[in-house]
Design an enzyme around this catalytic site. Structure first.
Site, short mmCIF file in Angstrom:
data_model
loop_
_atom_site.label_atom_id
_atom_site.label_comp_id
_atom_site.label_asym_id
_atom_site.label_seq_id
_atom_site.Cartn_x
_atom_site.Cartn_y
_atom_site.Cartn_z
N ASP A 7 52.13 47.53 34.34
CA ASP A 7 53.40 46.93 34.49
C ASP A 7 53.99 46.40 33.16
O ASP A 7 53.33 47.11 32.16
CB ASP A 7 53.20 45.37 35.22
CG ASP A 7 52.56 44.27 34.57
OD1 ASP A 7 52.09 44.51 33.34
OD2 ASP A 7 52.44 43.04 35.09
N CYS A 64 47.88 45.60 32.92
CA CYS A 64 48.68 44.47 32.90
C CYS A 64 48.66 43.66 31.97
O CYS A 64 48.03 43.90 31.01
CB CYS A 64 48.80 43.93 34.60
SG CYS A 64 47.28 42.89 34.98
N THR A 66 46.77 40.66 31.97
CA THR A 66 45.35 40.23 31.86
C THR A 66 44.25 41.48 32.07
O THR A 66 43.22 41.39 32.18
CB THR A 66 44.93 39.05 32.56
OG1 THR A 66 45.34 39.33 33.95
CG2 THR A 66 45.98 37.80 32.01
N HIS A 97 26.51 51.26 36.57
CA HIS A 97 25.95 50.35 37.58
C HIS A 97 26.99 50.40 38.97
O HIS A 97 26.58 50.22 40.01
CB HIS A 97 25.54 49.09 37.18
CG HIS A 97 24.47 49.00 36.45
ND1 HIS A 97 23.73 47.88 35.94
CD2 HIS A 97 23.75 50.06 35.76
CE1 HIS A 97 22.79 48.22 35.09
NE2 HIS A 97 22.69 49.62 34.80
N HIS A 132 21.28 51.41 42.30
CA HIS A 132 22.63 50.98 42.31
C HIS A 132 23.50 51.36 43.44
O HIS A 132 24.57 50.73 44.11
CB HIS A 132 23.42 51.22 41.16
CG HIS A 132 22.82 50.77 39.75
ND1 HIS A 132 22.71 49.38 39.56
CD2 HIS A 132 22.14 51.26 38.80
CE1 HIS A 132 22.09 49.08 38.48
NE2 HIS A 132 21.60 50.34 37.92
C1 RB5 Z 1 52.99 39.37 34.27
O1 RB5 Z 1 53.81 38.25 33.52
C2 RB5 Z 1 51.75 39.24 34.38
O2 RB5 Z 1 51.63 38.23 35.29
C3 RB5 Z 1 50.69 40.31 34.76
O3 RB5 Z 1 51.24 41.07 33.92
C4 RB5 Z 1 49.28 40.01 34.98
O4 RB5 Z 1 48.85 39.60 33.68
C5 RB5 Z 1 48.91 39.68 36.13
O5 RB5 Z 1 47.67 39.51 36.34
#
Ligand code: RB5
Length: 148
Positions: A7, A64, A66, A97, A132
């Site tokens: 994203d 994304c 995080t 694993h 595993h």
């Molecule tokens: C987008 O702002 C953010 O929420 C997305 O990139 C991600 O971190 C979601 O887990």
């Protein structure tokens, strides 16, 4: 073949991973997004996860902000083991694993250099099998609605 997706929050590190794949003559398909304009990560997580689950691609790499949201979306697809990694140890161990088939990373957590390093480790580490495999079978049982 590698399936790439991101994203807006992961766009920059996805582009860095793309350059690494090109520099190393590794074939890939980029499922987008193609800018930092705000988009919904589940769409990209689903597209890549579906392509990996169908065995059109051996591995996926999803980014994304995080790495978490897009991993949650990808893990809804049967057969997907998407792992959020923030360091080299996790990138190695999730292949050894967990036989992870999608690496997820966060553009607001790690920089491009680290993302490339983790992708390199992930793509070059094999599953150990053995004890595993039994654990992965249990995960499959959960996927199939069985009690374990
Ligand atoms: C987008 O702002 C953010 O929420 C997305 O990139 C991600 O971190 C979601 O887990």
């Amino acid at each position: 073949m590698i399936a790439l997706g991101a994203d807006h929050g992961g766009y920059e590190i996805k582009e860095a991973v793309k350059k690494y794949l090109e520099d190393n003559n590794i074939e890939y398909k980029d499922f987008g997004t193609n800018s930092t304009e705000s988009v919904d990560y589940p769409r990209f997580g689903f597209a890549v996860a579906k392509a990996v689950a169908n065995k059109e691609y051996k591995f996926g790499i999803l980014c994304c902000g995080t790495g978490i949201g897009i991993s949650i979306a990808a893990n809804k697809v049967k057969g997907i083991r998407a792992a959020v990694c923030t360091n080299e140890f996790c990138a190695e161990m999730t292949r050894r694993h967990n036989d992870a088939n999608i690496l997820c990373m966060g553009g607001r957590v790690i920089n491009s250099e680290t993302a490339v390093k983790l992708a390199d480790i992930f793509l070059n580490t094999s599953f150990e099998g053995d004890r595993h495999s039994k654990r992965l079978s249990l995960i499959e049982d959960i996927e199939n609605g069985k009690e374990i």
